[in-house]
Design a protein around this motif. Structure first.
Motif, PDB file in Angstrom:
ATOM      1  N   TRP A  98       0.834  -1.204   0.000  1.00  6.63           N
ATOM      2  CA  TRP A  98       0.000   0.000   0.000  1.00  6.63           C
ATOM      3  C   TRP A  98       0.868   1.252   0.000  1.00  6.63           C
ATOM      4  O   TRP A  98       0.566   2.230  -0.702  1.00  6.63           O
ATOM      5  CB  TRP A  98      -0.930   0.002   1.216  1.00  6.63           C
ATOM      6  CG  TRP A  98      -1.640   1.310   1.427  1.00  6.63           C
ATOM      7  CD1 TRP A  98      -1.352   2.260   2.357  1.00  6.63           C
ATOM      8  CD2 TRP A  98      -2.754   1.816   0.674  1.00  6.63           C
ATOM      9  NE1 TRP A  98      -2.209   3.324   2.242  1.00  6.63           N
ATOM     10  CE2 TRP A  98      -3.090   3.073   1.217  1.00  6.63           C
ATOM     11  CE3 TRP A  98      -3.501   1.328  -0.391  1.00  6.63           C
ATOM     12  CZ2 TRP A  98      -4.130   3.852   0.723  1.00  6.63           C
ATOM     13  CZ3 TRP A  98      -4.540   2.102  -0.884  1.00  6.63           C
ATOM     14  CH2 TRP A  98      -4.849   3.334  -0.324  1.00  6.63           C
ATOM     15  N   TYR A 136       2.133   1.718  -3.463  1.00  5.83           N
ATOM     16  CA  TYR A 136       1.002   2.157  -4.297  1.00  5.83           C
ATOM     17  C   TYR A 136       0.808   3.659  -4.195  1.00  5.83           C
ATOM     18  O   TYR A 136       0.678   4.363  -5.204  1.00  5.83           O
ATOM     19  CB  TYR A 136      -0.248   1.400  -3.850  1.00  5.83           C
ATOM     20  CG  TYR A 136      -1.529   1.809  -4.524  1.00  5.83           C
ATOM     21  CD1 TYR A 136      -1.794   1.446  -5.845  1.00  5.83           C
ATOM     22  CD2 TYR A 136      -2.495   2.538  -3.832  1.00  5.83           C
ATOM     23  CE1 TYR A 136      -2.986   1.805  -6.460  1.00  5.83           C
ATOM     24  CE2 TYR A 136      -3.687   2.899  -4.433  1.00  5.83           C
ATOM     25  CZ  TYR A 136      -3.930   2.534  -5.754  1.00  5.83           C
ATOM     26  OH  TYR A 136      -5.111   2.904  -6.355  1.00  5.83           O
ATOM     27  N   ARG A 137       0.810   4.182  -2.980  1.00  4.24           N
ATOM     28  CA  ARG A 137       0.608   5.613  -2.771  1.00  4.24           C
ATOM     29  C   ARG A 137       1.839   6.421  -3.198  1.00  4.24           C
ATOM     30  O   ARG A 137       1.718   7.558  -3.663  1.00  4.24           O
ATOM     31  CB  ARG A 137       0.302   5.889  -1.296  1.00  4.24           C
ATOM     32  CG  ARG A 137      -1.000   5.260  -0.818  1.00  4.24           C
ATOM     33  CD  ARG A 137      -2.211   5.781  -1.578  1.00  4.24           C
ATOM     34  NE  ARG A 137      -2.382   7.217  -1.341  1.00  4.24           N
ATOM     35  CZ  ARG A 137      -3.034   8.044  -2.146  1.00  4.24           C
ATOM     36  NH1 ARG A 137      -3.557   7.573  -3.274  1.00  4.24           N
ATOM     37  NH2 ARG A 137      -3.150   9.321  -1.859  1.00  4.24           N
ATOM     38  N   LEU A 190      -0.716   6.783  -7.091  1.00  4.19           N
ATOM     39  CA  LEU A 190      -1.906   6.095  -7.584  1.00  4.19           C
ATOM     40  C   LEU A 190      -3.043   6.186  -6.580  1.00  4.19           C
ATOM     41  O   LEU A 190      -2.826   6.339  -5.377  1.00  4.19           O
ATOM     42  CB  LEU A 190      -1.576   4.626  -7.870  1.00  4.19           C
ATOM     43  CG  LEU A 190      -0.500   4.386  -8.933  1.00  4.19           C
ATOM     44  CD1 LEU A 190      -0.079   2.926  -8.943  1.00  4.19           C
ATOM     45  CD2 LEU A 190      -0.990   4.819 -10.312  1.00  4.19           C
ATOM     46  N   SER A 191      -4.253   6.068  -7.080  1.00  2.12           N
ATOM     47  CA  SER A 191      -5.439   6.071  -6.208  1.00  2.12           C
ATOM     48  C   SER A 191      -6.547   5.289  -6.902  1.00  2.12           C
ATOM     49  O   SER A 191      -6.444   4.943  -8.073  1.00  2.12           O
ATOM     50  CB  SER A 191      -5.901   7.509  -5.918  1.00  2.12           C
ATOM     51  OG  SER A 191      -6.232   8.174  -7.133  1.00  2.12           O
ATOM     52  N   GLY A 192      -7.610   5.043  -6.158  1.00  2.00           N
ATOM     53  CA  GLY A 192      -8.751   4.315  -6.724  1.00  2.00           C
ATOM     54  C   GLY A 192      -8.986   2.987  -6.050  1.00  2.00           C
ATOM     55  O   GLY A 192     -10.135   2.569  -5.862  1.00  2.00           O
ATOM     56  N   PHE A 218      -7.538   0.582   0.607  1.00  2.00           N
ATOM     57  CA  PHE A 218      -6.416   0.117   1.424  1.00  2.00           C
ATOM     58  C   PHE A 218      -6.490  -1.384   1.652  1.00  2.00           C
ATOM     59  O   PHE A 218      -5.512  -2.108   1.442  1.00  2.00           O
ATOM     60  CB  PHE A 218      -6.422   0.862   2.769  1.00  2.00           C
ATOM     61  CG  PHE A 218      -5.471   0.293   3.782  1.00  2.00           C
ATOM     62  CD1 PHE A 218      -4.120   0.567   3.720  1.00  2.00           C
ATOM     63  CD2 PHE A 218      -5.931  -0.539   4.812  1.00  2.00           C
ATOM     64  CE1 PHE A 218      -3.228   0.039   4.654  1.00  2.00           C
ATOM     65  CE2 PHE A 218      -5.057  -1.072   5.743  1.00  2.00           C
ATOM     66  CZ  PHE A 218      -3.702  -0.784   5.664  1.00  2.00           C
TER      67      PHE A 218
END
Length: 340
Positions: free
Chosen positions: A250, A253-254, A258-260, A263
């Motif tokens: 996670w 990812y952040r 990125l988002s969407g 968690f």
């Protein structure tokens, strides 16, 4: 001599698996574009990922310290951190993580910790470690129907196999712990049958090792009956410890901006990989972990899939390997100097 040969053999096997992984993952890929994407990642946002890896290693050291205390053995937490680092380092470089616990016992003996006590503690650590994966696997199977359909289509056979192997392992170890007499009879009968069939040579040493192992299981059962609150504490710490490592993905990812994806979706996908590869005879699940990441994370990491896999795996496994290797060297130097 045999130990040195085994170390050399494990080293060659690790290098071979690593090279095959590199070739399999990066063959035909745009390496320049991948490196550019990695260079552009927000490095400061990766710092929490390193902290989570350190917390993961530290978590086991707290478990060891906590259980040693229940045996009346007083150790400093930093010494338990060395034990934990040694365990993770040798688990990372040996097939099926088989080398971690023997090396931990070796270093625990330097603190005058009786081998039976060390064996019981490490047995409980192993059972709880696998138990967390079993709970996660069964939870996804029972409650995650939409989750499976959305993300796990291609890897479901590996996931089912991983759940099955972990359930078998925990069940088998639990039977060994709570029914050691029955288990000893079955194993002794099986050993004699193999010897009669000339699949094994008759050796008294083998029978002695079996009896010693069964004694460890008996002592583990006695410990669990007397220290149920300690066991519950160990299970809770292990859950937090494991999810801390899953959370590294996670963080990555952040860090890529990125988002969407939620968690828990990202964390549970990483947990699925761990469940699937944990029992496979590969050091650190090398090769299969990367392959599964590339199969289940496309909709999450989108155009950053390959860079995301490299950074996530680099933080979650290779940084763990480097940190634990560093503190393994510290442990060796510390005990060598103390002996002198």
């Amino acid at each position: 001599m045999q130990s040195k040969k085994k170390i050399i053999g494990n080293g060659i096997f690790l290098a071979a698996v690593f090279l095959l992984t590199v070739v399999g993952v990066f063959h035909g890929e745009d390496l320049e574009g991948m490196m550019e994407a990695i260079r552009d990642v927000e490095k400061i946002k990766l710092v929490p990922g390193i902290a989570l890896v350190l917390f993961f290693i530290w978590g086991e050291s707290i478990i060891l310290w906590y259980m040693m205390k229940s045996f009346g053995i007083r150790l400093k937490k930093r010494v338990c951190f060395l034990f934990s680092s040694v365990g993770f380092f040798f688990s990372c470089i040996t097939p099926s993580a088989s080398g971690g616990q023997p090396m931990q016992v070796y270093y625990m003996k330097k603190e005058k910790i009786p081998v039976p006590v060390a064996a019981v503690i490490l047995m409980i650590v192993t059972i709880t470690y696998k138990l967390v994966l079993v709970v996660i696997g069964i939870g996804v199977l029972v409650l995650g129907r939409g989750f499976k359909e959305r993300y796990l289509g291609e890897v479901l056979p590996f996931f089912y196999l991983g759940v099955l192997l972990n359930v078998f392992c925990v069940t088998f170890m639990t039977v060994l712990v709570f029914h050691p007499v029955l288990t000893e009879r079955i194993l002794t009968w099986g050993m004699r049958l193999l010897e009669k069939g000339r699949f094994l040579r008759h050796r008294e040493e083998r029978g002695r090792k079996l009896r010693n192992a069964m004694e460890v299981y008996r002592e583990t059962a006695q410990y669990l009956e007397k220290h149920r609150k300690v066991l519950l504490g160990v299970i809770l710490i292990t859950f937090v410890q494991r999810f801390a490592l899953f959370g590294v993905t996670w963080v990555v990812y952040r860090a890529f901006g990125l988002s969407g994806a939620g968690f828990w979706d990202v964390v549970m996908l990483q947990a699925v990989i761990s469940v699937s590869v944990d029992m496979l005879p590969l050091p650190g699940g090398m090769g299969i972990s990367e392959a599964m990441f590339l199969r289940i994370f496309p909709s999450v990491f989108q155009g950053m899939l390959l860079p995301g896999m490299v950074v996530s795996r680099g933080l979650g496994y290779y940084s763990q390997l480097l940190v634990s290797a560093l503190f393994t060297i510290v442990a060796q130097v510390y005990y060598s100097m103390r002996r002198r």
